[in-house]
Design an enzyme around this catalytic site. Structure first.
Site, mmCIF file in Angstrom:
data_model
loop_
_atom_site.group_PDB
_atom_site.id
_atom_site.type_symbol
_atom_site.label_atom_id
_atom_site.label_comp_id
_atom_site.label_asym_id
_atom_site.label_seq_id
_atom_site.Cartn_x
_atom_site.Cartn_y
_atom_site.Cartn_z
ATOM 1 N N HIS A 1 0.846 -1.170 0.056
ATOM 2 C CA HIS A 1 0.085 0.183 -0.139
ATOM 3 C C HIS A 1 0.784 1.254 0.116
ATOM 4 C CE1 HIS A 1 -4.105 -1.891 1.104
ATOM 5 N NE2 HIS A 1 -3.526 -2.602 0.562
ATOM 6 N N ASP B 1 7.794 5.389 -0.578
ATOM 7 C CA ASP B 1 8.314 6.497 0.056
ATOM 8 C C ASP B 1 8.029 6.730 1.802
ATOM 9 O OD1 ASP B 1 5.817 7.291 -0.230
ATOM 10 O OD2 ASP B 1 6.309 9.271 -1.333
ATOM 11 N N HIS C 1 -2.138 -13.004 -0.755
ATOM 12 C CA HIS C 1 -3.333 -13.034 -0.098
ATOM 13 C C HIS C 1 -3.458 -14.561 0.409
ATOM 14 C CE1 HIS C 1 -6.025 -9.649 -2.176
ATOM 15 N NE2 HIS C 1 -5.092 -9.391 -1.577
#
Length: 340
Positions: free
Chosen positions: A83, A91, A208
């Site tokens: 994410h 970053d 997952h």
């Protein structure tokens, strides 16, 4: 504390996996450009070998301790890396606690992310040992690898380091994250925007095989049109189990279910067998079986050796997305990961 192992202590089996994994990885690398982002943006293996020699050992030690105490952290830390990278690059912007305007962390798509306290603990220790040297972005990448590799005798993939931290975090940017309800074409487009291809999409979806999903991301497949009409791409037996855990009412939306109900804390690649049997939990999982090229890759990655090799390659690619480095003279090293 002794490390658990999915290999059941069978060292010979793991050596075989490592050897064949190297063979498979070598084959992947030989395919054209191997799909890696075009140029090295200033990252390197063991980037901190002289500036902070204990950096990677510190990350591994703290991550392993935390995951041993709470195995659910492995999935959360892996998701944290995904994410972060998919929203304006790797970053560490997802860590920032800025509030005006709302930050990435507060956005709905990041509800399944966690492990922030692990990153904080690592950063605190590294600032004592090597102040102002190790970036929060690199800590995220290393912790994701070490959290998943905790259950194995050695690391599942190498991590390039040398990232620097970004200055901003906006909830409005999280639209770049692939949706749990996305169809195949939308997923391909989302990954292509990041320089990743269909092979990366299928390999990285293998994340997952561990972790949890909120009921709110599952119930649309169970109660289509506010009835009990189940998505025909979902195994009816699994649907019945999920309905017992995720009732069709608002109060259940914040509850969670295992992404892989068979081995929820083991990074073992059963995700792909689940897909073949219509037991992928999310609509975005089921979407991978709606494209012939993706199905071929899914079938291939049911072999755990091939899965580990493909996952390692795709993680390296993802870890290069829009990085800030000394080479491009961007970013900084934050003293605190939550503050710009």
């Amino acid at each position: 504390m002794r490390r658990q192992s999915v290999c059941g202590g069978a060292g010979w089996w793991w050596r075989a996996v490592a050897w064949w994994g190297a063979v498979v990885l070598g084959h992947l690398v030989s395919r054209g450009s191997a799909g890696l982002l075009d140029t090295n943006p200033g990252l390197a293996y063991n980037f901190y070998r002289t500036s902070c020699p204990s950096a990677e050992a510190t990350v591994k030690s703290i991550t392993s301790q935390q995951v041993a105490a709470n195995p659910a952290l492995a999935g959360r830390l892996l998701r944290l890396h995904f994410h972060d990278c998919f929203v304006q690059g790797c970053d560490a912007s997802i860590l920032l606690d800025t509030t005006t305007p709302p930050n990435e962390k507060s956005a709905g798509p990041n509800g399944s992310v966690g492990g922030y306290e692990v990153i904080d603990a690592i950063k605190t220790q590294l600032e004592k040992t090597c102040p102002g040297v190790v970036s929060c972005a690199d800590i995220i990448a290393l912790a994701a690898r070490d959290a998943v590799s905790y259950q194995f005798p050695s690391s599942l993939w190498q991590v390039e380091t040398g990232r620097r931290d970004g200055p901003s975090s906006l909830a409005s940017n999280t639209g770049a994250l692939p949706s749990f309800s996305a169809g195949f074409n939308a997923l391909v487009q989302s990954f292509a925007t990041q320089g990743l291809d269909v092979g990366d999409l299928v390999a990285l979806s293998g994340a997952h095989t561990i972790g949890k999903a909120s009921c709110s991301s599952v119930t649309p497949r169970l109660y289509q049109g506010n009835t009990t009409n189940v998505d025909p791409l979902l195994d009816p037996t699994l649907a019945t189990v999920l309905m017992s855990k995720c009732p069709n009412n608002p109060s259940s939306s914040s509850s969670t279910v295992d992404l892989d109900g068979n081995t929820p804390f083991k990074f073992d690649g059963t995700y792909y067998t689940n897909l073949q049997n219509k037991r992928g939990l999310l609509a975005s999982d089921a979407a991978l079986m709606q494209n012939a090229a993706a199905v071929t890759i899914v079938n291939d990655l049911t072999n755990p050796i091939k899965f580990y090799a493909a996952f390692a390659m795709s993680m390296k690619k993802m870890g290069r997305i829009n990085v800030l480095t000394t080479k491009n003279n961007k970013g900084k090293i934050r003293a605190q990961c939550r503050a710009p």
